[in-house]
Scaffold this active site. Structure first.
Site, PDB file in Angstrom:
ATOM      1  CD  GLU A  21      -2.984  -0.487   2.201  1.00 27.17           C
ATOM      2  OE1 GLU A  21      -4.541  -0.249   2.539  1.00 27.17           O
ATOM      3  OE2 GLU A  21      -2.430  -2.059   2.901  1.00 27.17           O
ATOM      4  CB  SER A 150      -5.636  -1.069  -0.493  1.00 27.40           C
ATOM      5  OG  SER A 150      -5.442   0.391   0.205  1.00 27.40           O
ATOM      6  CE1 TYR A 216      -6.968   4.314  -1.625  1.00 24.35           C
ATOM      7  CE2 TYR A 216      -6.263   1.648  -2.278  1.00 24.35           C
ATOM      8  CZ  TYR A 216      -6.776   2.412  -1.349  1.00 24.35           C
ATOM      9  OH  TYR A 216      -6.506   2.059   0.275  1.00 24.35           O
ATOM     10  NE  ARG A 255     -12.645   2.874   6.838  1.00 21.22           N
ATOM     11  CZ  ARG A 255     -11.763   2.787   5.890  1.00 21.22           C
ATOM     12  NH1 ARG A 255     -10.705   3.069   5.847  1.00 21.22           N
ATOM     13  NH2 ARG A 255     -11.836   1.478   5.635  1.00 21.22           N
ATOM     14  CG  ASP A 257     -13.970  -1.406   6.585  1.00 20.10           C
ATOM     15  OD1 ASP A 257     -14.279   0.056   6.525  1.00 20.10           O
ATOM     16  OD2 ASP A 257     -12.945  -2.265   6.105  1.00 20.10           O
ATOM     17  CD  GLU A 269     -10.526  -4.141   7.019  1.00 19.47           C
ATOM     18  OE1 GLU A 269      -8.631  -4.164   7.042  1.00 19.47           O
ATOM     19  OE2 GLU A 269     -10.376  -3.153   6.173  1.00 19.47           O
ATOM     20  CG  ASN A 271      -9.227  -0.310   8.050  1.00 14.60           C
ATOM     21  OD1 ASN A 271      -8.521  -1.141   7.484  1.00 14.60           O
ATOM     22  ND2 ASN A 271     -10.390  -0.516   7.839  1.00 14.60           N
ATOM     23  N   GLY A 275      -6.734   5.826   5.242  1.00 20.39           N
ATOM     24  CA  GLY A 275      -6.454   5.911   4.813  1.00 20.39           C
ATOM     25  C   GLY A 275      -6.913   7.820   4.547  1.00 20.39           C
TER      26      GLY A 275
HETATM   27  N1  ADP Z   1     -17.350 -11.006   4.407  1.00 20.42           N
HETATM   28  C1  ADP Z   1     -17.335 -10.809   3.161  1.00 20.42           C
HETATM   29  N2  ADP Z   1     -18.558 -10.519   2.366  1.00 20.42           N
HETATM   30  C2  ADP Z   1     -18.436  -9.918   1.666  1.00 20.42           C
HETATM   31  N3  ADP Z   1     -17.877  -8.661   0.821  1.00 20.42           N
HETATM   32  C3  ADP Z   1     -16.955  -8.647   2.012  1.00 20.42           C
HETATM   33  C4  ADP Z   1     -16.679  -9.910   2.664  1.00 20.42           C
HETATM   34  N4  ADP Z   1     -14.849  -9.236   3.513  1.00 20.42           N
HETATM   35  C5  ADP Z   1     -14.609  -8.343   2.645  1.00 20.42           C
HETATM   36  N5  ADP Z   1     -15.505  -8.241   1.526  1.00 20.42           N
HETATM   37  C6  ADP Z   1     -15.615  -6.642   0.940  1.00 20.42           C
HETATM   38  O1  ADP Z   1     -13.644  -6.516   0.263  1.00 20.42           O
HETATM   39  C7  ADP Z   1     -13.967  -5.682   0.378  1.00 20.42           C
HETATM   40  C8  ADP Z   1     -11.822  -5.266   1.358  1.00 20.42           C
HETATM   41  O2  ADP Z   1     -12.452  -6.128   2.580  1.00 20.42           O
HETATM   42  P1  ADP Z   1     -12.019  -5.946   4.639  1.00 20.42           P
HETATM   43  O3  ADP Z   1     -12.015  -7.485   5.118  1.00 20.42           O
HETATM   44  O4  ADP Z   1     -12.217  -4.640   4.474  1.00 20.42           O
HETATM   45  O5  ADP Z   1     -10.057  -6.442   3.625  1.00 20.42           O
HETATM   46  P2  ADP Z   1      -9.441  -4.769   3.174  1.00 20.42           P
HETATM   47  O6  ADP Z   1     -10.132  -3.310   3.154  1.00 20.42           O
HETATM   48  O7  ADP Z   1      -8.381  -4.251   4.365  1.00 20.42           O
HETATM   49  O8  ADP Z   1      -8.754  -4.941   1.960  1.00 20.42           O
HETATM   50  C9  ADP Z   1     -14.751  -5.073   1.474  1.00 20.42           C
HETATM   51  O9  ADP Z   1     -14.996  -3.104   1.213  1.00 20.42           O
HETATM   52  C10 ADP Z   1     -15.794  -5.595   0.990  1.00 20.42           C
HETATM   53  O10 ADP Z   1     -16.181  -5.077  -0.420  1.00 20.42           O
HETATM   54 MG    MG Z   2     -11.622  -3.275   4.737  1.00 19.69          MG
END
Ligand code: ADP
Ligand code: MG
Length: 307
Positions: A21, A150, A216, A255, A257, A269, A271, A275
């Site tokens: 990243e 990301s 982004y 943040r 999610d 998760e 953060n 960002g």
């Molecule tokens: N279990 C899930 N079900 C549906 N969508 C998901 C799931 N996990 C992740 N996503 C999608 O993938 C994106 C990235 O996953 P995330 O766990 O937030 O990891 P990072 O942001 O650290 O890459 C999320 O913003 C969401 O859009």
């Molecule tokens: Mg995320």
């Protein structure tokens, strides 16, 4: 430390580094750097490479604003270095940083505290991928490296073949892979500043998947702010985000999610260094709470301390 005291100190904005990243971190760092310089701080940008300790000494850095994302910066390692060098730093400490960067440990902690998170299985480097494919009872699943951000290395797998391929892709980024139940529904994110939740943002990517490009590239995603949720759900989600930050032990800005299935919330998760680029979510949420970018940066800086 007050703002006037901080203005007398030499501040380093730590950015870049060697993670996947890096580019995003440079954007975050430069935005922070410009804001602090314009507000009258004695500030310098530092690319956090292997010579970081030397740079911190040469530049006589007294306070660090950490604008790093991913491993080697958001994961507690730089926080540990600053701790050893007795340089106060912004954001979360060593443990919270390390913990939050690891999605698996985070999920285990969330489950311990009865905070809902999607069901998951794990794949470890060296295991037979057929085993994890065999264990997978229903599709789709989402495959992601345990310690990345990301949406890097993330796949939605609709069938066993895609799952096998997703694991192969993700293993390029980490030796621990999360295979998570796919939550089909709305996506939100809750920024938390010094323990208090800011207005919730609903994320609606045009492509249907909030991937690197959707994150982004301007115009690729609609951000609904505040998210149009029933008042009770909205409030519950803010409380849950604050609880997530408390159990993880976050400081400063973070943040959280979420995915929503109907009115069922699932935490994905947290953060610990959100960002702060032009399309980033934390500055948008702060803005909706009447906190402009310069103010946000100063609030985070004021929280700089040793842990
Ligand atoms: N279990 C899930 N079900 C549906 N969508 C998901 C799931 N996990 C992740 N996503 C999608 O993938 C994106 C990235 O996953 P995330 O766990 O937030 O990891 P990072 O942001 O650290 O890459 C999320 O913003 C969401 O859009
Ligand atoms: Mg995320």
């Amino acid at each position: 430390m007050t703002r006037d005291e901080l203005k007398k100190r030499r501040i380093g904005v730590l950015m870049g580094g060697g993670s996947a990243e890096r580019e995003i971190s440079l954007r975050t760092g430069n935005a922070v750097l410009v804001a602090l310089a314009n507000a009258g701080y004695n500030v310098v940008g530092i690319d956090a490479n292997v010579d970081l300790p030397v740079q911190l000494i040469n530049e006589q850095i007294e306070i660090a604003f950490i604008a790093l994302h991913g491993r080697g910066g958001e994961d507690g390692s730089v926080q540990g270095l600053l701790q050893v060098m007795q340089i106060p730093y912004s954001g979360s400490g060593i443990l919270a940083s390390a913990l939050a960067l690891d999605k698996v440990v985070t999920k285990e902690l969330l489950l311990f505290h009865d905070i809902p998170t999607p069901k998951f299985d794990l794949y470890r480097h060296g295991e037979d991928p057929d085993e994890v494919v065999r264990r997978c009872q229903s599709f789709p699943v989402i495959v992601k490296p345990a310690r990345e951000g990301s949406t890097i290395g993330v796949t939605i797998a609709y069938d066993p073949e895609k799952l096998r391929k997703g694991v192969q892709d993700a293993i390029e980024y980490d030796d621990l892979i999360l295979i998570e139940e796919f939550i089909s529904g709305r996506e939100t994110t809750v920024s938390v500043l010094n323990g208090s939740a800011l207005p919730i943002i609903e994320i609606v990517p045009t492509s249907g998947f909030y991937d690197y490009e959707s994150k982004y590239t301007a115009g690729q995603t609609a951000y609904l702010l505040p998210a149009d949720l029933p008042p009770k759900l909205y409030h519950d989600m803010q409380i849950m985000a604050q609880k997530v930050c408390t159990v993880v032990g976050c400081r400063g800005a973070a943040r959280v999610d979420f995915m929503l299935r109907g009115d069922e919330m699932f935490c994905l998760e947290v953060n610990t260094i959100p960002g702060m680029t032009a399309t980033s979510l934390l500055p948008k949420a702060a803005n909706a709470a009447g906190i402009d970018f310069t103010e946000l940066v100063q609030i985070i800086l004021e929280g700089a301390s040793l842990r």
